[in-house]
Design an enzyme around this catalytic site. Structure first.
Site, PDB file in Angstrom:
ATOM      1  N   HIS A 100     -11.032  36.188  96.756  1.00  0.00           N
ATOM      2  CA  HIS A 100     -10.296  37.453  96.830  1.00  0.00           C
ATOM      3  C   HIS A 100     -10.778  38.344  95.694  1.00  0.00           C
ATOM      4  O   HIS A 100     -11.056  37.872  94.586  1.00  0.00           O
ATOM      5  CB  HIS A 100      -8.792  37.207  96.698  1.00  0.00           C
TER       6      HIS A 100
ATOM      7  N   ASN B 159     -10.045  42.672  94.316  1.00  0.00           N
ATOM      8  CA  ASN B 159      -9.656  44.057  94.547  1.00  0.00           C
ATOM      9  C   ASN B 159      -9.723  44.834  93.247  1.00  0.00           C
ATOM     10  O   ASN B 159      -9.568  44.273  92.156  1.00  0.00           O
ATOM     11  CB  ASN B 159      -8.272  44.172  95.199  1.00  0.00           C
TER      12      ASN B 159
ATOM     13  N   GLY C 286       3.800  52.141 104.733  1.00  0.00           N
ATOM     14  CA  GLY C 286       3.387  52.556 106.066  1.00  0.00           C
ATOM     15  C   GLY C 286       1.912  52.476 106.360  1.00  0.00           C
ATOM     16  O   GLY C 286       1.436  53.109 107.312  1.00  0.00           O
TER      17      GLY C 286
END
Length: 287
Positions: free
Chosen positions: A123, A125, A270
């Site tokens: 991973h 980011n 969202g």
């Protein structure tokens, strides 16, 4: 830095450029991978937020020679935080957050699940976040082997340590400890992998210096991971190795669905649910 609008665009552009370089490197590794099947390629899908503004690029490769599933996503989003997210940031002490819910964020998020059980999942980011009262950087990288090789762990950590040391000698021990704490699964009483580095809320007051460090973390990813993936992808494995991989992936899924801050933020604001949940493995097993 006075022109924060320009700073935001510099960061967003660099995160997207890093995404392009990583996807190209992964497809090149697929070309060199074992087997006669066609090498994997990324399926690229634009994403948009259900509310407010912005979106990104979701890039997912499935069923490759080397990668069973890998996602490399880039996003640039803005708008108003939900009341829940706003309250959480106010509780973290973000200046002005109680009165103004506006935000902007951009970053790259990557998770790779491998075909060969001897090749470690990984991973990474890096991101920048802005509100009217503050800005900061965050990110990191951690290695998640189901079958650990100490030499692989040592290489990954040494590469991250070198990236940190070029900017601040205190960064690596601080951010390594933070990763060990952050990527711990309380209900299992264990870490999800062998760690790496993790940092958040990085604002030294010098935007250029903090951006340079964040770039260094992103730049270190391919040298830290690619040699491990390439060396292990041709190693022989049996049914017991695959079983160990599938069970370990269950830990990864549990962590990302229950604890991961980025998953929670993406869903609460969202963003495209498929892009947020691309980190989940293609197959997993619980015993």
């Amino acid at each position: 830095m006075n022109d924060m609008a320009d700073a935001r665009q510099q960061a967003a552009h660099w995160f997207r450029e890093l995404r392009d370089r990583i996807t190209a490197a992964f497809e090149a590794l697929e070309d060199r991978g074992p087997g006669d099947d066609a090498p994997g390629r990324f399926e690229v899908t634009p994403t948009e937020r259900a509310e407010n503004g912005g979106g990104g690029i979701m890039s997912v490769m499935r069923g490759g020679r080397v990668f069973e599933k890998v996602g490399v996503n880039w996003s640039e989003v803005h708008g108003n935080l939900s009341p829940k997210a706003q309250a959480a940031m106010a509780a973290r002490g973000v200046p002005g957050m109680q009165d103004d819910p506006r935000f902007w964020a951009s970053g790259i998020s990557l998770v790779a699940h491998m075909q060969n059980p001897h090749a470690p999942a990984v991973h990474m980011n890096t991101r920048m976040f802005w509100t009217p009262g503050a800005w900061w950087f965050g990110g990191g990288a951690d290695l998640n082997p189901c079958i650990e090789y100490p030499e692989d762990t040592a290489h990954f950590h040494a590469t991250m340590q070198a990236a940190c040391a070029a900017h601040d000698a205190a960064y690596y021990p601080r951010f390594k400890d933070w990763a060990d704490e952050y990527f711990f699964i309380p209900h299992r009483g264990r870490a999800r992998g062998v760690g790496g580095i993790f940092f958040d809320d990085l604002n030294s007051g010098d935007w250029q210096a903090d951006f340079a460090f964040t770039r260094a973390v992103g730049e270190a990813f391919l040298p830290a991971f690619l040699p491990l993936a390439e060396a292990r992808c041709t190693q022989g494995w049996d049914d017991a190795d695959k079983e160990a991989q599938l069970v370990h992936r269950g830990l990864y899924a549990e962590y990302n669905l229950v604890y991961d801050r980025g998953t929670k933020f993406g869903l609460e604001t969202g963003h495209n649910a498929d892009a947020v949940l691309m980190s989940l493995p293609p197959l997993a097993k619980w015993v």
